[in-house]
Motif scaffolding. Structure first.
Motif, short mmCIF file in Angstrom:
data_model
loop_
_atom_site.label_atom_id
_atom_site.label_comp_id
_atom_site.label_asym_id
_atom_site.label_seq_id
_atom_site.Cartn_x
_atom_site.Cartn_y
_atom_site.Cartn_z
N LEU A 289 -3.16 7.72 2.03
CA LEU A 289 -2.72 6.38 1.66
C LEU A 289 -3.20 5.42 2.73
N ARG A 290 -3.38 4.16 2.34
CA ARG A 290 -3.75 3.13 3.30
C ARG A 290 -2.74 2.00 3.18
N ARG B 91 -4.60 12.33 12.33
CA ARG B 91 -4.40 12.16 10.89
C ARG B 91 -4.32 10.68 10.49
N PHE B 92 -3.76 9.85 11.36
CA PHE B 92 -3.58 8.43 11.07
C PHE B 92 -4.53 7.62 11.94
N SER B 93 -4.92 6.46 11.40
CA SER B 93 -5.80 5.57 12.16
C SER B 93 -5.35 4.12 11.94
N ILE B 94 -5.11 3.40 13.05
CA ILE B 94 -4.69 2.01 12.98
C ILE B 94 -5.89 1.12 13.27
N ASP C 169 -4.18 10.05 6.51
CA ASP C 169 -4.83 11.19 5.87
C ASP C 169 -4.03 12.47 6.15
N SER C 170 -4.33 13.50 5.38
CA SER C 170 -3.65 14.79 5.55
C SER C 170 -2.14 14.61 5.62
N GLY D 215 0.77 -1.23 0.00
CA GLY D 215 0.00 0.00 0.00
C GLY D 215 0.80 1.28 0.00
N GLY D 216 2.11 1.19 0.05
CA GLY D 216 2.90 2.40 0.01
C GLY D 216 2.85 3.04 -1.37
#
Length: 123
Positions: A18-19, A66-69, A83-84, A8-9
């Protein structure tokens, strides 16, 4: 032996998303935590986010909001929604796992690592 494979990079402009995904081998049972780390050129590897086996999540201050795990219901696939994105998020991102609990952001606590995936954010 735990095997972790990231995907996913890529490259994205600042403000984009990106995810990342991390697939664990089928026979994996992680009793501690899974997490995401990153390493930029010339810098030490740092913890980005981690999730404990019972679901508690922790984030580095630099990515909070901004990030979610997250994990899927089998806890075999780990995700990082980013995100962002900012240019300073540019790094190689690694998925890692440990059977220690409680786990911390110290990379030395994590015994299992993926091969890494490059994330590049341009301004």
């Amino acid at each position: 032996q735990v095997q972790l494979v990231e995907s996913g990079g890529g490259s994205v402009q600042a403000g984009g998303s990106l995810r990342l995904s991390c697939a664990a081998s089928d026979n994996t049972i992680i009793r501690g935590c899974m997490g995401w780390f990153r390493q930029a050129p010339g810098k030490e590897r740092e913890g980005v986010a981690r999730i404990a086996s019972f679901g508690e999540t922790t984030y580095a201050d630099s990515v909070k909001g901004r990030f979610s795990i997250s994990q899927d219901s089998t806890q075999k696939t780990l995700y990082l929604q980013m995100d962002s994105l900012k240019p300073e998020d540019t790094a190689v991102y690694y998925c890692a796992a440990t059977n220690y609990h409680p786990c911390t952001s110290w990379p030395g606590q994590f015994a299992y690592w993926g091969q890494g995936t490059q994330v590049t954010v341009s301004s």
